[in-house]
Each structure stands twice: as C-alpha cells, then as structure tokens.
Design a protein around this motif. Structure first.
Motif, mmCIF file in Angstrom:
data_model
loop_
_atom_site.group_PDB
_atom_site.id
_atom_site.type_symbol
_atom_site.label_atom_id
_atom_site.label_comp_id
_atom_site.label_asym_id
_atom_site.label_seq_id
_atom_site.Cartn_x
_atom_site.Cartn_y
_atom_site.Cartn_z
ATOM 1 N N HIS A 70 -28.592 75.800 -42.538
ATOM 2 C CA HIS A 70 -29.286 75.124 -43.638
ATOM 3 C C HIS A 70 -30.800 75.178 -43.438
ATOM 4 O O HIS A 70 -31.554 75.376 -44.391
ATOM 5 C CB HIS A 70 -28.831 73.669 -43.761
ATOM 6 C CG HIS A 70 -27.475 73.538 -44.371
ATOM 7 N ND1 HIS A 70 -26.568 72.622 -43.922
ATOM 8 C CD2 HIS A 70 -26.870 74.191 -45.378
ATOM 9 C CE1 HIS A 70 -25.465 72.722 -44.640
ATOM 10 N NE2 HIS A 70 -25.623 73.671 -45.522
ATOM 11 N N VAL A 86 -29.325 75.028 -50.408
ATOM 12 C CA VAL A 86 -29.872 73.708 -50.108
ATOM 13 C C VAL A 86 -31.385 73.826 -50.170
ATOM 14 O O VAL A 86 -31.961 74.745 -49.578
ATOM 15 C CB VAL A 86 -29.434 73.226 -48.701
ATOM 16 C CG1 VAL A 86 -30.043 71.884 -48.380
ATOM 17 C CG2 VAL A 86 -27.923 73.182 -48.603
ATOM 18 N N GLN A 98 -34.838 67.542 -41.923
ATOM 19 C CA GLN A 98 -33.996 67.353 -43.103
ATOM 20 C C GLN A 98 -32.592 67.906 -42.870
ATOM 21 O O GLN A 98 -31.610 67.307 -43.299
ATOM 22 C CB GLN A 98 -34.625 68.028 -44.334
ATOM 23 C CG GLN A 98 -35.807 67.285 -44.896
ATOM 24 C CD GLN A 98 -36.463 68.044 -46.030
ATOM 25 O OE1 GLN A 98 -36.822 69.203 -45.880
ATOM 26 N NE2 GLN A 98 -36.623 67.369 -47.167
ATOM 27 N N SER A 99 -32.507 69.019 -42.173
ATOM 28 C CA SER A 99 -31.203 69.606 -41.874
ATOM 29 C C SER A 99 -30.387 68.698 -40.948
ATOM 30 O O SER A 99 -29.186 68.530 -41.133
ATOM 31 C CB SER A 99 -31.380 70.990 -41.247
ATOM 32 O OG SER A 99 -30.146 71.635 -41.126
ATOM 33 N N ARG A 102 -29.229 65.776 -43.001
ATOM 34 C CA ARG A 102 -28.097 66.187 -43.843
ATOM 35 C C ARG A 102 -26.804 66.185 -43.048
ATOM 36 O O ARG A 102 -25.764 65.807 -43.557
ATOM 37 C CB ARG A 102 -28.320 67.602 -44.395
ATOM 38 C CG ARG A 102 -29.223 67.683 -45.578
ATOM 39 C CD ARG A 102 -29.313 69.116 -46.074
ATOM 40 N NE ARG A 102 -28.018 69.720 -46.306
ATOM 41 C CZ ARG A 102 -27.263 69.516 -47.388
ATOM 42 N NH1 ARG A 102 -27.675 68.715 -48.322
ATOM 43 N NH2 ARG A 102 -26.096 70.113 -47.519
ATOM 44 N N HIS A 174 -25.863 62.220 -48.043
ATOM 45 C CA HIS A 174 -26.693 62.909 -47.047
ATOM 46 C C HIS A 174 -27.851 63.654 -47.707
ATOM 47 O O HIS A 174 -28.904 63.811 -47.111
ATOM 48 C CB HIS A 174 -25.854 63.835 -46.147
ATOM 49 C CG HIS A 174 -25.171 64.954 -46.857
ATOM 50 N ND1 HIS A 174 -23.871 64.887 -47.274
ATOM 51 C CD2 HIS A 174 -25.611 66.183 -47.215
ATOM 52 C CE1 HIS A 174 -23.535 66.023 -47.845
ATOM 53 N NE2 HIS A 174 -24.574 66.825 -47.826
ATOM 54 N N ASP A 175 -27.682 64.096 -48.951
ATOM 55 C CA ASP A 175 -28.797 64.710 -49.685
ATOM 56 C C ASP A 175 -29.865 63.672 -50.013
ATOM 57 O O ASP A 175 -31.059 63.953 -49.898
ATOM 58 C CB ASP A 175 -28.314 65.336 -50.999
ATOM 59 C CG ASP A 175 -27.542 66.615 -50.791
ATOM 60 O OD1 ASP A 175 -27.966 67.430 -49.965
ATOM 61 O OD2 ASP A 175 -26.520 66.795 -51.469
ATOM 62 N N THR A 180 -32.966 66.116 -50.138
ATOM 63 C CA THR A 180 -32.622 67.496 -50.454
ATOM 64 C C THR A 180 -31.679 67.512 -51.647
ATOM 65 O O THR A 180 -31.250 66.459 -52.117
ATOM 66 C CB THR A 180 -31.925 68.186 -49.258
ATOM 67 O OG1 THR A 180 -30.718 67.479 -48.943
ATOM 68 C CG2 THR A 180 -32.830 68.255 -48.052
#
Length: 185
Positions: A70, A86, A98-99, A102, A174-175, A180
């Motif tokens: 991601h 993503v 951010q990954s 997520r 999670h987004d 994201t």
C-alpha cells in the motif's frame, strides 16, 4: 481534470468510484491466493529443516505485505488485479504511517488472535456427576477474558466492514483513521 503533481503522484481522473465491500473482499481473497506460495515455502522449510515456524510468522508476513505494497505501490497485487488503488484524500500516494494506520485493525485483531493462540493450552476441565450417575467432563477457557478478546477481534473486523456499508464514500474505519480512501476504475 487530470491532476499532475510529479513523479511521486498519479493521474487520478480514471479512478473516481469508491471501492465497496464486495470489491475489497475480492482484493483480500486474491491477496490470500498470492500468499499461498509463501505458506508452502514456510511448510517446506519446516519439513526439511528441524525447525518449528509458528503460524503467526505467516500472518505477520501478510500484514507486512499489506503495509509495504500500500505504501510503495498504492495497491496490493489483489487491488491491482481489481483495479483498486489506495490514495490520500487529496489523491496522492499514502505515507508509511498511513499504511501502518490502515493495517492497524488487522494488526490489533492479529495480536488478539496471537494472544488467544498462546493461551489456548490453558483449559480448565471439571468432571461432574449427573443425576444418572454418569460422569461428564466440561472443558472451557481458563480465563473468560480470552472469550472477550476473541469477540473484540471479530468485532473490529465487523465494525470495519459495517463502516464501508454505511459510509457514502465507502471508506472503512481504517481509511477514516488513516485519512485515506480506496478508489476503483
């Protein structure tokens, strides 16, 4: 409108539709299939080398795969096959942080399942005699918190899926936490 920001950014005019639960589950299924050879390699190592590789190693490798793909590619192999990407809320590449965010729900659920798997050996057995004189053995977890942790782990996954279904942008929990979104062609 095509948005060009540089080599680190993509042209996003073709990706505009939010990725729903069905396509996300298909992505996860494909990623699972992609990871079958990894499981076979780990099994072969265990078979030919006198070493015991815990199942958790396979699971951790899968989470690392999700985080790295991601972050570096914007999509896992499963997402690439289903044309899902993503991206940040403004259409850019996501950061490593951010990954990781997520993947945090997967990480938390995975850690709970790891704790439960280590505690599974703790089983309390109690033998009682019923009214007919027969002995019955009742087994259960040594601690009720194992049951509660299992409920929490599954609950996190259910809440994440429910979030996609109830959110107009089809962003999972999670987004939202990672700021994201998933877009499909």
């Amino acid at each position: 409108m095509i948005k060009e920001i540089g080599l680190e950014q993509w042209k996003f005019d073709r990706y505009g539709n939010p990725a729903g639960l069905g396509v996300r589950l298909m992505c996860l299924f494909i990623d699972g299939l992609v990871f079958v050879p990894v499981g076979i390699v780990l099994w072969l190592i265990e078979f030919f080398v006198p070493v015991n590789i815990p199942t958790e190693v396979f699971e951790l490798l899968f989470i690392v795969y999700l985080i790295v793909y991601h972050w570096k590619k914007g999509a896992t192999i499963g997402k690439k096959q289903t044309e899902v990407r993503v991206e940040t809320l403004d259409g850019g590449r996501i950061t490593l942080l951010q990954s990781v965010i997520r993947a945090s729900l997967f990480l938390v659920s995975w850690l709970i399942f790891v704790i439960i798997s280590f505690q599974e050996s703790l089983v309390v057995s109690k033998t009682i005699t019923n009214s007919t004189g027969s002995e019955i053995t009742i087994s259960g977890p040594a601690n009720m918190w194992l049951l509660y942790m299992n409920i929490i782990a599954v609950g996190l996954i259910v809440v994440d899926a429910f979030w996609i279904l109830t959110n107009k942008d089809k962003r999972a929990l999670h987004d939202v936490l990672a700021k994201t979104r998933c877009r499909v062609k």
